[in-house]
Write an enzyme that holds these catalytic residues in place. Structure first.
Site, PDB file in Angstrom:
ATOM      1  N   LYS A   8       0.795  -1.221   0.000  1.00  0.00           N
ATOM      2  CA  LYS A   8       0.000   0.000   0.000  1.00  0.00           C
ATOM      3  C   LYS A   8       0.837   1.286   0.000  1.00  0.00           C
ATOM      4  CE  LYS A   8      -3.526  -1.386   3.011  1.00  0.00           C
ATOM      5  NZ  LYS A   8      -4.905  -1.333   3.428  1.00  0.00           N
ATOM      6  N   HIS A  47      -1.797   5.413   9.397  1.00  0.00           N
ATOM      7  CA  HIS A  47      -2.066   6.615   8.595  1.00  0.00           C
ATOM      8  C   HIS A  47      -2.832   7.684   9.372  1.00  0.00           C
ATOM      9  CE1 HIS A  47      -0.886   5.157   4.561  1.00  0.00           C
ATOM     10  NE2 HIS A  47      -1.295   3.977   4.979  1.00  0.00           N
ATOM     11  N   GLU A  70      -2.010  -1.316   9.654  1.00  0.00           N
ATOM     12  CA  GLU A  70      -1.409  -0.429   8.638  1.00  0.00           C
ATOM     13  C   GLU A  70      -2.295   0.789   8.391  1.00  0.00           C
ATOM     14  OE1 GLU A  70       0.218  -2.510   5.188  1.00  0.00           O
ATOM     15  OE2 GLU A  70       0.626  -4.222   6.474  1.00  0.00           O
TER      16      GLU A  70
HETATM   17  P1  NAD Z   1      -3.218 -10.597   8.593  1.00  0.00           P
HETATM   18  O1  NAD Z   1      -2.682  -9.903   9.789  1.00  0.00           O
HETATM   19  O2  NAD Z   1      -4.642 -11.083   8.644  1.00  0.00           O
HETATM   20  O3  NAD Z   1      -2.313 -11.862   8.233  1.00  0.00           O
HETATM   21  C1  NAD Z   1      -0.931 -11.786   8.079  1.00  0.00           C
HETATM   22  C2  NAD Z   1      -0.377 -13.201   7.857  1.00  0.00           C
HETATM   23  O4  NAD Z   1       1.030 -13.091   7.575  1.00  0.00           O
HETATM   24  C3  NAD Z   1      -0.516 -14.136   9.050  1.00  0.00           C
HETATM   25  O5  NAD Z   1      -0.866 -15.419   8.583  1.00  0.00           O
HETATM   26  C4  NAD Z   1       0.892 -14.187   9.633  1.00  0.00           C
HETATM   27  O6  NAD Z   1       1.177 -15.405  10.297  1.00  0.00           O
HETATM   28  C5  NAD Z   1       1.717 -14.051   8.363  1.00  0.00           C
HETATM   29  N1  NAD Z   1       3.082 -13.600   8.623  1.00  0.00           N
HETATM   30  C6  NAD Z   1       3.492 -12.547   9.384  1.00  0.00           C
HETATM   31  N2  NAD Z   1       4.841 -12.493   9.407  1.00  0.00           N
HETATM   32  C7  NAD Z   1       5.285 -13.543   8.663  1.00  0.00           C
HETATM   33  C8  NAD Z   1       6.573 -14.038   8.326  1.00  0.00           C
HETATM   34  N3  NAD Z   1       7.681 -13.442   8.759  1.00  0.00           N
HETATM   35  N4  NAD Z   1       6.659 -15.145   7.546  1.00  0.00           N
HETATM   36  C9  NAD Z   1       5.547 -15.772   7.096  1.00  0.00           C
HETATM   37  N5  NAD Z   1       4.297 -15.337   7.377  1.00  0.00           N
HETATM   38  C10 NAD Z   1       4.182 -14.248   8.160  1.00  0.00           C
HETATM   39  O7  NAD Z   1      -2.967  -9.653   7.315  1.00  0.00           O
HETATM   40  P2  NAD Z   1      -4.047  -9.130   6.256  1.00  0.00           P
HETATM   41  O8  NAD Z   1      -5.010  -8.229   6.960  1.00  0.00           O
HETATM   42  O9  NAD Z   1      -4.548 -10.286   5.467  1.00  0.00           O
HETATM   43  O10 NAD Z   1      -3.168  -8.152   5.318  1.00  0.00           O
HETATM   44  C11 NAD Z   1      -2.082  -8.589   4.521  1.00  0.00           C
HETATM   45  C12 NAD Z   1      -1.527  -7.405   3.741  1.00  0.00           C
HETATM   46  O11 NAD Z   1      -2.415  -7.027   2.699  1.00  0.00           O
HETATM   47  C13 NAD Z   1      -1.307  -6.144   4.575  1.00  0.00           C
HETATM   48  O12 NAD Z   1      -0.009  -5.644   4.325  1.00  0.00           O
HETATM   49  C14 NAD Z   1      -2.338  -5.178   4.042  1.00  0.00           C
HETATM   50  O13 NAD Z   1      -1.946  -3.834   4.112  1.00  0.00           O
HETATM   51  C15 NAD Z   1      -2.455  -5.621   2.612  1.00  0.00           C
HETATM   52  N6  NAD Z   1      -3.717  -5.162   2.007  1.00  0.00           N
HETATM   53  C16 NAD Z   1      -3.652  -4.537   0.791  1.00  0.00           C
HETATM   54  C17 NAD Z   1      -4.821  -4.058   0.201  1.00  0.00           C
HETATM   55  C18 NAD Z   1      -4.773  -3.377  -1.141  1.00  0.00           C
HETATM   56  O14 NAD Z   1      -5.832  -3.047  -1.656  1.00  0.00           O
HETATM   57  N7  NAD Z   1      -3.632  -3.139  -1.750  1.00  0.00           N
HETATM   58  C19 NAD Z   1      -6.046  -4.216   0.840  1.00  0.00           C
HETATM   59  C20 NAD Z   1      -6.078  -4.887   2.053  1.00  0.00           C
HETATM   60  C21 NAD Z   1      -4.904  -5.353   2.629  1.00  0.00           C
END
Ligand code: NAD
Length: 338
Positions: free
Chosen positions: A131, A205, A201
């Protein structure tokens, strides 16, 4: 791509896909990808372990194990517990492309993961839904290393940045000059704990917060903050990579791109309709605005994971032609995965 090449691409064998990060988006990604015939979902990792044995993974079994035991490492029979799950998986799995559904906390985490891939000698396609502008800038610095490593890396390929940035790039074509791109998103999730990284995240902001502070917040502190705001996060003038992506694609200077939105962490209904407004001047001198609005019934997960795999497929067709390096959602058209 020539007609002949495009037939070759669509006839080639299914892509073997992995998902890194198995939280809210990772689990949704598994549900999106598992029924497709052009992909086979074979690998996934979370912070404490990974699932891989060369065979297709079952989303229900993986999600049930992750939710009940906290890691895919407990999956029977293909789970392995590991504190360096990503490295272990890269080294042993036969995977064509990974969706990086990982938190970008701290803000250089995704760049660190990209470096691990480069150093491992793995070749293939990587897609993220990053993002922040500064996070995409870190990947830009790795562009040549990715190229040399034989990695086709697609960045900013979620919803925003991603689907909406690509829509802005398309809408821009009607104009001779782009005056503004205004992205406004509405996200409704019933329970913030299903998307912990996304919410942290977003908190980063808010006025008075930054990435370090949001990373350091305990779940109880996040809960307290959400109590005070009735579960609503209102975000304005966010540092969002849609700006650098549209600038790199030659559409407009980054100052003309603004991103904001409202996240409701207590209701799955969206608090407002997600849209992008692209205002510009046509060659005849008329000023006009194109608006692209997402259907209110589409969830954040649908609007992130669908495009992510669409870009993974597009990345695969680049990779097959020997085109490596770093690409954004604003410069490549996603391909529909059947
Ligand atoms: P979440 O917190 O639900 O899940 C994160 C996962 O990553 C967990 O399974 C955790 O165990 C794993 N993880 C953390 N550190 C790790 C490591 N070192 N090695 C392996 N796995 C690891 O996260 P989420 O809410 O699903 O979000 C994921 C990402 O997607 C975020 O960065 C978020 O900003 C991004 N996102 C982007 C958009 C977009 O439109 N571009 C929209 C929503 C979310």
């Amino acid at each position: 791509m020539s007609a002949e090449q495009s037939i070759v691409a669509s006839n080639s064998k299914p892509l073997r896909v992995g998902i890194l990060g198995f939280g809210g988006l990772g689990q949704a990604a598994a549900r999106v990808i598992a029924p497709k015939r052009e992909t086979i979902w074979v690998a996934a990792a979370d912070q404490k372990g990974y699932a891989y044995n060369g065979e297709p993974l079952n989303p229900d079994a993986c999600i049930a194990t992750y939710r009940s035991r906290g890691s895919l490492g407990y999956l029977d029979p293909s789970g392995t517990l590991s504190s360096r799950s990503i490295l272990d998986l890269i080294q042993q799995a036969s995977v064509d492309g990974y969706f990086l559904a990982l938190p970008n906390l701290p803000n250089n985490f995704m760049a660190t993961v990209a470096r691990q891939f480069i150093q491992s000698g793995w070749r293939g396609i990587l897609v993220d839904a990053l993002k922040r502008t500064s996070a995409v800038e870190q990947l830009l610095e790795l562009k040549e290393h990715l190229q040399q490593a034989g990695i086709t890396y697609m960045t900013g390929c979620g919803a925003t940045p991603g689907l909406l940035t690509a829509a802005a790039a398309l809408a821009a074509q009607s104009y001779a000059e782009i005056h503004s791109v205004k992205i406004t998103f509405g996200v409704g999730i019933a329970n913030w704990e299903a998307y912990r990284a996304t919410i942290r995240e977003d908190i980063a902001h808010l006025p008075g917060y930054n990435v370090e502070m949001a990373t350091a917040m305990s779940d109880a502190q996040v809960q307290d903050l959400l109590e005070k705001t009735d579960g609503i996060l209102t975000l304005e003038n966010m540092e969002h990579a849609d700006d650098i992506m549209l600038e790199l694609a030659g559409i407009c200077p980054r100052e003309r791109v603004t991103v904001g939105g409202v996240v409701d962490t207590r209701h799955s209904q969206k608090p407002l309709s997600t849209n992008v407004k692209v205002t510009g001047r046509t060659f005849e001198g008329k000023i006009s605005t194109h608006t692209f609005t997402l259907g209110d019934e589409t969830s954040m997960a649908a609007n992130v994971c669908g495009p992510a795999f669409g870009y993974l497929k597009a990345g695969a067709s680049l990779h097959r032609r020997g085109i490596y390096g770093l690409f954004t959602a604003a410069e490549i058209m996603p391909q529909f995965v059947n």
